[in-house]
Design a protein around this motif. Structure first.
Motif, PDB file in Angstrom:
ATOM      1  N   PRO A   1       0.744  -1.123   0.086  1.00 14.72           N
ATOM      2  CA  PRO A   1      -0.368   0.076  -0.143  1.00 14.72           C
ATOM      3  C   PRO A   1       0.917   1.565  -0.244  1.00 14.72           C
ATOM      4  CG  PRO A   1       0.319  -0.713   2.177  1.00 14.72           C
ATOM      5  CD  PRO A   1       1.105  -1.751   1.393  1.00 14.72           C
TER       6      PRO A   1
ATOM      7  N   PHE B   1      -0.039   5.086   1.871  1.00 18.56           N
ATOM      8  CA  PHE B   1      -0.935   5.978   2.818  1.00 18.56           C
ATOM      9  C   PHE B   1      -0.722   7.323   2.508  1.00 18.56           C
ATOM     10  CE2 PHE B   1      -1.787   8.417   6.401  1.00 18.56           C
ATOM     11  CZ  PHE B   1      -3.041   7.691   6.957  1.00 18.56           C
TER      12      PHE B   1
ATOM     13  N   SER C   1       1.404   3.263  13.602  1.00 17.96           N
ATOM     14  CA  SER C   1       0.900   2.463  12.696  1.00 17.96           C
ATOM     15  C   SER C   1       1.773   2.458  11.234  1.00 17.96           C
ATOM     16  CB  SER C   1      -0.608   2.546  12.317  1.00 17.96           C
ATOM     17  OG  SER C   1      -1.436   2.519  13.033  1.00 17.96           O
TER      18      SER C   1
ATOM     19  N   ILE D   1       4.816   1.306   6.283  1.00 22.66           N
ATOM     20  CA  ILE D   1       3.980   1.695   5.341  1.00 22.66           C
ATOM     21  C   ILE D   1       4.334   2.944   4.684  1.00 22.66           C
ATOM     22  CG2 ILE D   1       1.623   2.299   4.782  1.00 22.66           C
ATOM     23  CD1 ILE D   1       0.767   0.704   7.314  1.00 22.66           C
TER      24      ILE D   1
ATOM     25  N   TYR E   1      -2.524  -0.435  -3.929  1.00 17.95           N
ATOM     26  CA  TYR E   1      -3.680  -0.188  -3.197  1.00 17.95           C
ATOM     27  C   TYR E   1      -3.092   1.008  -2.548  1.00 17.95           C
ATOM     28  CZ  TYR E   1      -2.848  -2.246   1.289  1.00 17.95           C
ATOM     29  OH  TYR E   1      -2.551  -2.837   2.564  1.00 17.95           O
TER      30      TYR E   1
ATOM     31  N   VAL F   1      -4.409   3.850   0.611  1.00 18.15           N
ATOM     32  CA  VAL F   1      -5.054   4.075   1.959  1.00 18.15           C
ATOM     33  C   VAL F   1      -5.176   5.533   2.257  1.00 18.15           C
ATOM     34  CG1 VAL F   1      -5.275   3.560   4.529  1.00 18.15           C
ATOM     35  CG2 VAL F   1      -4.383   1.863   2.869  1.00 18.15           C
TER      36      VAL F   1
ATOM     37  N   ILE G   1      -8.687   1.815   0.489  1.00 20.03           N
ATOM     38  CA  ILE G   1      -9.233   1.818   1.969  1.00 20.03           C
ATOM     39  C   ILE G   1      -9.388   3.372   2.189  1.00 20.03           C
ATOM     40  CG2 ILE G   1      -8.926   1.530   4.271  1.00 20.03           C
ATOM     41  CD1 ILE G   1      -9.264  -1.074   2.462  1.00 20.03           C
TER      42      ILE G   1
ATOM     43  N   GLY H   1      -7.852   3.657   9.326  1.00 14.75           N
ATOM     44  CA  GLY H   1      -7.282   3.031   8.438  1.00 14.75           C
ATOM     45  C   GLY H   1      -6.009   2.534   8.563  1.00 14.75           C
TER      46      GLY H   1
ATOM     47  N   THR I   1      -4.462  -0.951   8.258  1.00 21.07           N
ATOM     48  CA  THR I   1      -3.386  -1.583   7.317  1.00 21.07           C
ATOM     49  C   THR I   1      -2.255  -2.246   8.004  1.00 21.07           C
ATOM     50  OG1 THR I   1      -4.068   0.343   5.923  1.00 21.07           O
ATOM     51  CG2 THR I   1      -1.887  -0.922   5.470  1.00 21.07           C
TER      52      THR I   1
ATOM     53  N   ASN J   1      -3.487  -5.752   9.171  1.00 21.79           N
ATOM     54  CA  ASN J   1      -3.642  -6.578   7.784  1.00 21.79           C
ATOM     55  C   ASN J   1      -2.038  -7.222   7.227  1.00 21.79           C
ATOM     56  OD1 ASN J   1      -5.414  -7.853   5.807  1.00 21.79           O
ATOM     57  ND2 ASN J   1      -4.643  -6.222   4.222  1.00 21.79           N
ATOM     58  N   ARG J   2      -1.429  -6.209   7.549  1.00 21.90           N
ATOM     59  CA  ARG J   2       0.272  -6.587   7.157  1.00 21.90           C
ATOM     60  C   ARG J   2       0.955  -7.357   8.146  1.00 21.90           C
ATOM     61  NH1 ARG J   2       2.490  -3.804   3.005  1.00 21.90           N
ATOM     62  NH2 ARG J   2       4.381  -3.450   4.199  1.00 21.90           N
TER      63      ARG J   2
END
Length: 352
Positions: A22, A24, A91, A97, A154, A156, A242, A328, A332, A335-336
């Motif tokens: 992703p 962000f 995060s 990210i 994707y 975010v 997202i 979000g 993320t 989910n990682r």
């Protein structure tokens, strides 16, 4: 099933983006609506709310605020509730990210590198001229969205703007949605009456025919720069997205639907915190279902009741709740493969 994430809706992107890379985006902007006394809790005072977006992204990039010495935090009985930007920064770091700062139209410019989408900031929506350049912001954002979509699996997309739930209410009402008393807020007591009074004054002064209004007229009258920016980022590409936020992102979805009535909302999932999802002074799920009954929402519960940091427990009492894409960003990271305990520990470490 991932610990800390509960999904509501049929079109979950969790499996589709598993293992994908992703980026962000934190989209910042100003609406001078935030200077209305008591309409927003995103600042030490109404006047200082205009510094909050810049401060949030400076915190993400530098680990400290440079534009002001007044942090956007709520203090209760001597205990400070950390700004949601701390949750986002934790995060992004623990989830490894990459991120980009996007300036949709901010009055106070942050001391960070940013992609600039517009030449102006948002005004007080009571004038009926909340955004002077919505189409410029949208077109520039769509071009940026096209570029980012080609380079990343994707997106975010989060946002930081004080009084954003008021402008979200404005756009939703202008586009014909039943939104009175349903948008969230950053304080335990949600000033719905003040928000509605502000929006109604703006709609009246706009002189628009609400039975014949398009998305850009709605944004121009009672919106903010964030809304056309995020809509443009989404419509610029074709990949999964997202939307890191709640009622403001529902307003973005309403704008997307107004621009492209046949838009496939299975491309989009919302991700927010449990503190918004369980906010009894709002109704995120009703608003989302009005836009599209299949709009999926992921709810992240960082379990701050287990935290050793007292400031985080203020989130349990309705303070802060969400912002700067915190829900979000946490979604993320989880989910990682980051564990909920490690994520909470990282947040606590940054708080200290």
């Amino acid at each position: 099933m991932i610990e800390g994430i509960t999904t509501f809706g049929p079109e979950s992107l969790l499996d589709k983006i598993k293992g994908f890379e992703p980026v962000f985006l934190c989209v910042i902007g100003t609406t001078e609506t935030s200077k209305i006394e008591n309409i927003s809790g995103a600042g030490a005072s109404a006047e200082l709310t205009e510094y909050t977006p810049a401060a949030d992204v400076e915190l993400m990039v530098h680990g400290k605020v440079l534009c002001t010495d007044k942090m956007a935090e709520t203090v209760v009985d001597g205990i400070a509730a950390p700004t949601p930007a701390v949750l986002t920064k934790a995060s992004l770091e623990i989830g490894d990210i990459p991120f980009v700062i996007v300036d949709a139209g901010s009055k106070i410019k942050p001391n960070v590198g940013a992609m600039n989408l517009g030449t102006d900031y948002g005004r007080d929506i009571r004038t009926g001229k909340g955004v002077l350049n919505p189409l410029e912001i949208f077109e520039n954002a769509r071009e940026l969205g096209r570029e980012l979509d080609s380079r990343h699996d994707y997106l975010v997309i989060g946002e930081s703007i004080a009084a954003g739930t008021t402008t979200a209410l404005g756009v939703l009402k202008a586009l014909g949605y039943s939104a009175d008393g349903k948008v969230s807020g950053s304080m335990p007591t949600n000033p719905h009456e003040l928000k509605l009074e502000t929006v109604n004054e703006g709609l009246k002064n706009s002189g628009l025919d609400l039975d014949n209004i398009d998305a850009f007229q709605a944004i121009g009258a009672v919106g903010d720069p964030i809304i056309p920016a995020v809509a443009g980022l989404v419509l610029g590409g074709n990949g999964p997205i997202i939307l890191a936020g709640a009622t403001q992102m529902v307003a973005v979805c309403a704008v997307i639907k107004a621009i492209e009535p046949n838009f496939d909302f299975s491309r989009i999932n919302l991700a927010t915190t449990i503190y918004v999802a369980k906010d009894e002074s709002a109704d995120l799920f009703d608003l989302a279902s009005q836009v599209d009954e299949d709009l999926t929402i992921h709810v992240v519960n960082p379990e701050f009741e287990k935290s050793s940091y007292e400031g985080l427990k203020l989130y349990l009492n309705g303070f802060a709740k969400e912002g700067a894409g915190a829900g979000g960003a946490m979604f993320t990271a989880l989910n990682r493969g980051v564990s909920l305990e490690d994520l909470r520990g990282k947040i606590e470490k940054l708080c200290e």
